[in-house]
Motif scaffolding. Structure first.
Motif, PDB file in Angstrom:
ATOM      1  N   MET A   1       1.549  -1.246  -0.422  1.00 16.73           N
ATOM      2  CA  MET A   1      -0.250   0.149  -0.160  1.00 16.73           C
ATOM      3  C   MET A   1       0.992   1.658  -0.123  1.00 16.73           C
ATOM      4  O   MET A   1       1.992   0.995   0.604  1.00 16.73           O
ATOM      5  CB  MET A   1      -0.841  -0.324   1.370  1.00 16.73           C
ATOM      6  N   ILE A   2       0.218   2.014  -1.277  1.00 20.03           N
ATOM      7  CA  ILE A   2       1.203   3.323  -0.978  1.00 20.03           C
ATOM      8  C   ILE A   2       1.004   4.519  -0.425  1.00 20.03           C
ATOM      9  O   ILE A   2      -1.208   4.674  -0.087  1.00 20.03           O
ATOM     10  CB  ILE A   2       1.179   4.177  -2.781  1.00 20.03           C
ATOM     11  N   ASN A   3       1.568   5.491   0.329  1.00 20.33           N
ATOM     12  CA  ASN A   3       1.095   6.235   1.208  1.00 20.33           C
ATOM     13  C   ASN A   3       0.685   7.211   0.467  1.00 20.33           C
ATOM     14  O   ASN A   3       1.627   8.161  -0.281  1.00 20.33           O
ATOM     15  CB  ASN A   3       1.825   7.670   1.824  1.00 20.33           C
ATOM     16  N   LEU A   4      -0.530   7.691   0.196  1.00 16.32           N
ATOM     17  CA  LEU A   4      -1.512   8.421  -1.342  1.00 16.32           C
ATOM     18  C   LEU A   4      -0.852   9.820  -1.048  1.00 16.32           C
ATOM     19  O   LEU A   4      -0.501  10.497  -1.804  1.00 16.32           O
ATOM     20  CB  LEU A   4      -2.997   8.337  -1.297  1.00 16.32           C
ATOM     21  N   GLU A   5      -0.997  10.594   0.371  1.00 12.01           N
ATOM     22  CA  GLU A   5      -0.516  11.882  -0.187  1.00 12.01           C
ATOM     23  C   GLU A   5       0.781  11.857  -0.420  1.00 12.01           C
ATOM     24  O   GLU A   5       0.754  12.840  -0.942  1.00 12.01           O
ATOM     25  CB  GLU A   5      -0.299  12.591   1.619  1.00 12.01           C
ATOM     26  N   ALA A   6       2.042  11.137   0.281  1.00 11.57           N
ATOM     27  CA  ALA A   6       3.022  11.706  -0.567  1.00 11.57           C
ATOM     28  C   ALA A   6       3.171  11.566  -2.090  1.00 11.57           C
ATOM     29  O   ALA A   6       3.629  12.082  -2.625  1.00 11.57           O
ATOM     30  CB  ALA A   6       3.982  10.357   0.300  1.00 11.57           C
ATOM     31  N   ALA A   7       1.953  10.368  -1.980  1.00  8.06           N
ATOM     32  CA  ALA A   7       2.649  10.426  -4.158  1.00  8.06           C
ATOM     33  C   ALA A   7       2.070  11.631  -4.526  1.00  8.06           C
ATOM     34  O   ALA A   7       2.738  11.569  -5.673  1.00  8.06           O
ATOM     35  CB  ALA A   7       1.403   8.892  -3.990  1.00  8.06           C
ATOM     36  N   PHE A   8       0.614  11.902  -3.872  1.00  3.47           N
ATOM     37  CA  PHE A   8       0.157  13.715  -4.695  1.00  3.47           C
ATOM     38  C   PHE A   8       1.026  14.348  -4.475  1.00  3.47           C
ATOM     39  O   PHE A   8       0.953  15.196  -5.975  1.00  3.47           O
ATOM     40  CB  PHE A   8      -1.326  13.396  -3.663  1.00  3.47           C
ATOM     41  N   SER A   9       2.108  14.509  -3.364  1.00  2.94           N
ATOM     42  CA  SER A   9       2.957  15.505  -3.645  1.00  2.94           C
ATOM     43  C   SER A   9       3.819  15.232  -4.272  1.00  2.94           C
ATOM     44  O   SER A   9       4.496  16.975  -4.924  1.00  2.94           O
ATOM     45  CB  SER A   9       3.418  15.189  -2.231  1.00  2.94           C
ATOM     46  N   ARG A  10       4.034  14.509  -4.587  1.00  3.39           N
ATOM     47  CA  ARG A  10       5.072  14.194  -5.582  1.00  3.39           C
ATOM     48  C   ARG A  10       4.712  14.109  -6.815  1.00  3.39           C
ATOM     49  O   ARG A  10       5.830  14.847  -7.307  1.00  3.39           O
ATOM     50  CB  ARG A  10       6.066  12.390  -5.408  1.00  3.39           C
ATOM     51  N   VAL A  11       3.784  13.955  -7.597  1.00  2.52           N
ATOM     52  CA  VAL A  11       3.130  14.495  -8.596  1.00  2.52           C
ATOM     53  C   VAL A  11       2.486  15.445  -9.389  1.00  2.52           C
ATOM     54  O   VAL A  11       3.052  16.130  -9.703  1.00  2.52           O
ATOM     55  CB  VAL A  11       2.059  13.197  -9.245  1.00  2.52           C
ATOM     56  N   ARG A  12       2.192  15.964  -8.142  1.00  2.00           N
ATOM     57  CA  ARG A  12       2.154  17.628  -7.964  1.00  2.00           C
ATOM     58  C   ARG A  12       3.382  18.397  -8.331  1.00  2.00           C
ATOM     59  O   ARG A  12       3.170  19.465  -9.171  1.00  2.00           O
ATOM     60  CB  ARG A  12       1.105  18.503  -6.796  1.00  2.00           C
ATOM     61  N   ALA A  13       4.663  17.851  -7.615  1.00  2.50           N
ATOM     62  CA  ALA A  13       5.578  18.740  -7.528  1.00  2.50           C
ATOM     63  C   ALA A  13       5.927  18.515  -8.906  1.00  2.50           C
ATOM     64  O   ALA A  13       6.585  19.472  -9.607  1.00  2.50           O
ATOM     65  CB  ALA A  13       6.695  18.253  -6.748  1.00  2.50           C
ATOM     66  N   ALA A  14       6.118  17.317  -9.713  1.00  2.00           N
ATOM     67  CA  ALA A  14       6.662  17.084 -10.842  1.00  2.00           C
ATOM     68  C   ALA A  14       5.710  18.033 -12.040  1.00  2.00           C
ATOM     69  O   ALA A  14       6.787  18.513 -12.568  1.00  2.00           O
ATOM     70  CB  ALA A  14       6.477  15.973 -11.145  1.00  2.00           C
ATOM     71  N   LEU A  15       4.547  17.995 -11.500  1.00  5.01           N
ATOM     72  CA  LEU A  15       3.649  18.831 -12.798  1.00  5.01           C
ATOM     73  C   LEU A  15       3.908  20.694 -12.497  1.00  5.01           C
ATOM     74  O   LEU A  15       4.566  20.907 -13.293  1.00  5.01           O
ATOM     75  CB  LEU A  15       2.322  18.394 -12.559  1.00  5.01           C
ATOM     76  N   MET A  16       4.192  21.247 -11.481  1.00  5.34           N
ATOM     77  CA  MET A  16       4.588  22.207 -11.156  1.00  5.34           C
ATOM     78  C   MET A  16       6.584  22.666 -11.654  1.00  5.34           C
ATOM     79  O   MET A  16       6.014  24.048 -12.335  1.00  5.34           O
ATOM     80  CB  MET A  16       4.847  22.108  -9.906  1.00  5.34           C
ATOM     81  N   ARG A  17       7.374  21.555 -11.931  1.00  5.02           N
ATOM     82  CA  ARG A  17       8.516  21.697 -12.214  1.00  5.02           C
ATOM     83  C   ARG A  17       8.195  21.548 -13.955  1.00  5.02           C
ATOM     84  O   ARG A  17       8.279  22.674 -14.763  1.00  5.02           O
ATOM     85  CB  ARG A  17       8.899  20.437 -11.936  1.00  5.02           C
ATOM     86  N   ARG A  18       7.053  21.456 -14.538  1.00  5.69           N
ATOM     87  CA  ARG A  18       6.990  21.023 -15.779  1.00  5.69           C
ATOM     88  C   ARG A  18       5.981  22.388 -16.338  1.00  5.69           C
ATOM     89  O   ARG A  18       5.371  22.765 -17.297  1.00  5.69           O
ATOM     90  CB  ARG A  18       6.725  20.559 -16.362  1.00  5.69           C
ATOM     91  N   GLY A  19       6.314  23.161 -15.105  1.00  6.74           N
ATOM     92  CA  GLY A  19       5.447  24.544 -15.740  1.00  6.74           C
ATOM     93  C   GLY A  19       3.955  24.885 -14.849  1.00  6.74           C
ATOM     94  O   GLY A  19       3.121  26.093 -15.553  1.00  6.74           O
ATOM     95  N   ARG A  20       2.955  23.862 -14.543  1.00  2.11           N
ATOM     96  CA  ARG A  20       1.623  23.857 -13.985  1.00  2.11           C
ATOM     97  C   ARG A  20       1.902  25.004 -12.582  1.00  2.11           C
ATOM     98  O   ARG A  20       2.671  24.454 -11.844  1.00  2.11           O
ATOM     99  CB  ARG A  20       1.156  22.549 -14.254  1.00  2.11           C
ATOM    100  N   SER A  21       0.686  25.467 -12.905  1.00  8.54           N
ATOM    101  CA  SER A  21       0.492  26.325 -11.578  1.00  8.54           C
ATOM    102  C   SER A  21      -0.067  25.018 -10.266  1.00  8.54           C
ATOM    103  O   SER A  21      -0.179  24.007 -11.352  1.00  8.54           O
ATOM    104  CB  SER A  21      -0.750  27.234 -11.767  1.00  8.54           C
ATOM    105  N   THR A  22      -0.207  25.737  -9.136  1.00  8.09           N
ATOM    106  CA  THR A  22      -0.649  25.038  -8.474  1.00  8.09           C
ATOM    107  C   THR A  22      -2.509  24.187  -7.957  1.00  8.09           C
ATOM    108  O   THR A  22      -2.372  22.883  -8.148  1.00  8.09           O
ATOM    109  CB  THR A  22      -0.548  25.352  -6.797  1.00  8.09           C
ATOM    110  N   HIS A  23      -2.903  25.528  -8.561  1.00  6.00           N
ATOM    111  CA  HIS A  23      -4.571  24.744  -9.188  1.00  6.00           C
ATOM    112  C   HIS A  23      -4.513  23.904 -10.524  1.00  6.00           C
ATOM    113  O   HIS A  23      -5.483  22.752  -9.750  1.00  6.00           O
ATOM    114  CB  HIS A  23      -4.862  26.111  -9.273  1.00  6.00           C
TER     115      HIS A  23
END
Length: 160
Positions: A1-23
């Motif tokens: 089982m994965i820690n969903l919150e940590a996974a969401f945070s890593r995916v969100r960070a990857a998207l933001m590094r690629r120029g996406r806004s937080t929203h």
């Protein structure tokens, strides 16, 4: 089982590094999670690496969203923009000013009544009938004043 919150945070960070806004990143992570949940319901075998599934899905959704914005004119890459300067060049501006000065001199050479009638027609857009009524003249007289002014101004402006 994965820690969903940590996974969401890593995916969100990857998207933001690629120029996406937080929203936008939050929306993409949520959509990726919904797709993961739907996939797991439809498939008898669970996803082996859910975080990798989330990451790939979110990145693909981000690419799709970018392409949609570009294709619909909402987002344009700076490299694709071509700016055109439609303003006249300096030479054209100087020549136009000289022409206007020359035209002013030519109009001042006309007698006052002829100049008023000519400008009422050419600048104000009045008809011969309207000018005739305004000046208490016949339409024929207005035609003669305008013809006279046109010939004189054309002759004086020749070469400009």
């Amino acid at each position: 089982m994965i820690n969903l919150e940590a996974a969401f945070s890593r995916v969100r960070a990857a998207l933001m590094r690629r120029g996406r806004s937080t929203h936008d990143a939050d929306d993409l992570v949520q959509e990726a999670w919904v797709r993961l949940a739907r996939y797991e319901l439809d498939q008898p075998v669970p996803v082996e690496r859910p975080e990798a599934f989330l990451m790939r899905t979110a990145l693909n959704l981000s690419i799709d969203a970018h392409r949609a914005r570009v294709n619909h004119g909402e987002e344009v890459l700076l490299e694709e923009v071509v700016l055109l300067d439609t303003a006249p060049g300096i030479e054209a501006v100087v020549l136009a000013r000289e022409r206007m000065a020359r035209m002013s001199v030519c109009l001042n050479r006309l007698n006052e009544k002829t100049r008023d009638i000519f400008l009422a027609n050419r600048i104000d857009g009045l008809t011969y009938r309207e000018i005739a009524d305004r000046h208490g003249l016949s339409t024929s007289t207005v035609e003669k004043h305008i013809a006279k002014a046109t010939l004189q101004v054309t002759g004086w402006m020749e070469g400009w």
